[in-house]
Scaffold this motif. Structure first.
Motif, PDB file in Angstrom:
ATOM      1  N   PHE A 116     -74.147  51.803  27.952  1.00  0.00           N
ATOM      2  CA  PHE A 116     -74.482  52.312  29.284  1.00  0.00           C
ATOM      3  C   PHE A 116     -75.690  51.574  29.847  1.00  0.00           C
ATOM      4  N   PHE A 117     -76.760  51.446  29.059  1.00  0.00           N
ATOM      5  CA  PHE A 117     -77.963  50.792  29.574  1.00  0.00           C
ATOM      6  C   PHE A 117     -77.803  49.285  29.694  1.00  0.00           C
ATOM      7  N   TYR A 128     -82.387  56.330  21.472  1.00  0.00           N
ATOM      8  CA  TYR A 128     -82.363  54.985  22.068  1.00  0.00           C
ATOM      9  C   TYR A 128     -83.740  54.621  22.625  1.00  0.00           C
ATOM     10  N   GLU A 129     -84.310  55.523  23.429  1.00  0.00           N
ATOM     11  CA  GLU A 129     -85.604  55.222  24.044  1.00  0.00           C
ATOM     12  C   GLU A 129     -86.712  55.109  23.000  1.00  0.00           C
ATOM     13  N   ASN A 147     -90.475  51.733  20.213  1.00  0.00           N
ATOM     14  CA  ASN A 147     -90.993  51.292  18.929  1.00  0.00           C
ATOM     15  C   ASN A 147     -90.804  49.792  18.737  1.00  0.00           C
ATOM     16  N   SER A 148     -89.652  49.269  19.115  1.00  0.00           N
ATOM     17  CA  SER A 148     -89.400  47.841  18.924  1.00  0.00           C
ATOM     18  C   SER A 148     -90.328  46.997  19.789  1.00  0.00           C
ATOM     19  N   LEU A 183     -86.840  60.123  29.041  1.00  0.00           N
ATOM     20  CA  LEU A 183     -87.379  61.202  28.205  1.00  0.00           C
ATOM     21  C   LEU A 183     -88.707  60.839  27.558  1.00  0.00           C
ATOM     22  N   VAL A 184     -88.738  59.718  26.866  1.00  0.00           N
ATOM     23  CA  VAL A 184     -89.921  59.308  26.123  1.00  0.00           C
ATOM     24  C   VAL A 184     -91.078  59.083  27.094  1.00  0.00           C
ATOM     25  N   ASP A 185     -92.235  59.602  26.717  1.00  0.00           N
ATOM     26  CA  ASP A 185     -93.460  59.494  27.521  1.00  0.00           C
ATOM     27  C   ASP A 185     -93.369  60.222  28.858  1.00  0.00           C
TER      28      ASP A 185
END
Length: 113
Positions: free
Chosen positions: A12-13, A67-68, A73-74, A97-99
């Motif tokens: 999707f992304f 995923y996020e 992290n990567s 979602l993240v942050d």
């Protein structure tokens, strides 16, 4: 990619990153979203997930969180980016979602602290 991560979120992304019309469609849906933009899970469920389903790339809120998290992290550790993730400057990343005040904490939802 982890076995526990739904590959559809990556696909999707990958599509989202390469398709300006899709990005604009989602931007407009978010702009016209009648709910609170602070309730991230509801926003994702009402905007991203229906579009992903329509594109036959269904995934869950938890898939998106994984995923996020892996993407962030990567980037922070300079490891290889997850499949479908394009390297971009930090300020160009936009997380759903993240942050953004959302975290997966099932215990808090179940009354356990």
């Amino acid at each position: 990619m982890s076995d526990k991560t739904n590959i559809n979120v990556y696909k999707f992304f990958e599509l989202y990153n390469s398709d300006e019309a899709l990005r604009e469609r989602i931007r407009m849906a978010e702009e016209n979203y009648p709910g609170s933009l602070e309730l991230r899970e509801a926003l994702v469920e009402d905007i991203l997930l229906p579009v992903a389903e329509e594109l036959e790339l269904p995934f869950s809120v938890m898939d998106l969180f994984v995923y996020e998290s892996r993407l962030k992290n990567s980037r922070q550790t300079d490891e290889e980016l997850p499949e479908g993730a394009e390297p971009r400057p930090e300020e160009e990343y936009r997380y759903w979602l993240v942050d953004r005040g959302w975290k997966s904490d099932e215990a808090s939802f179940c009354g356990d602290k």
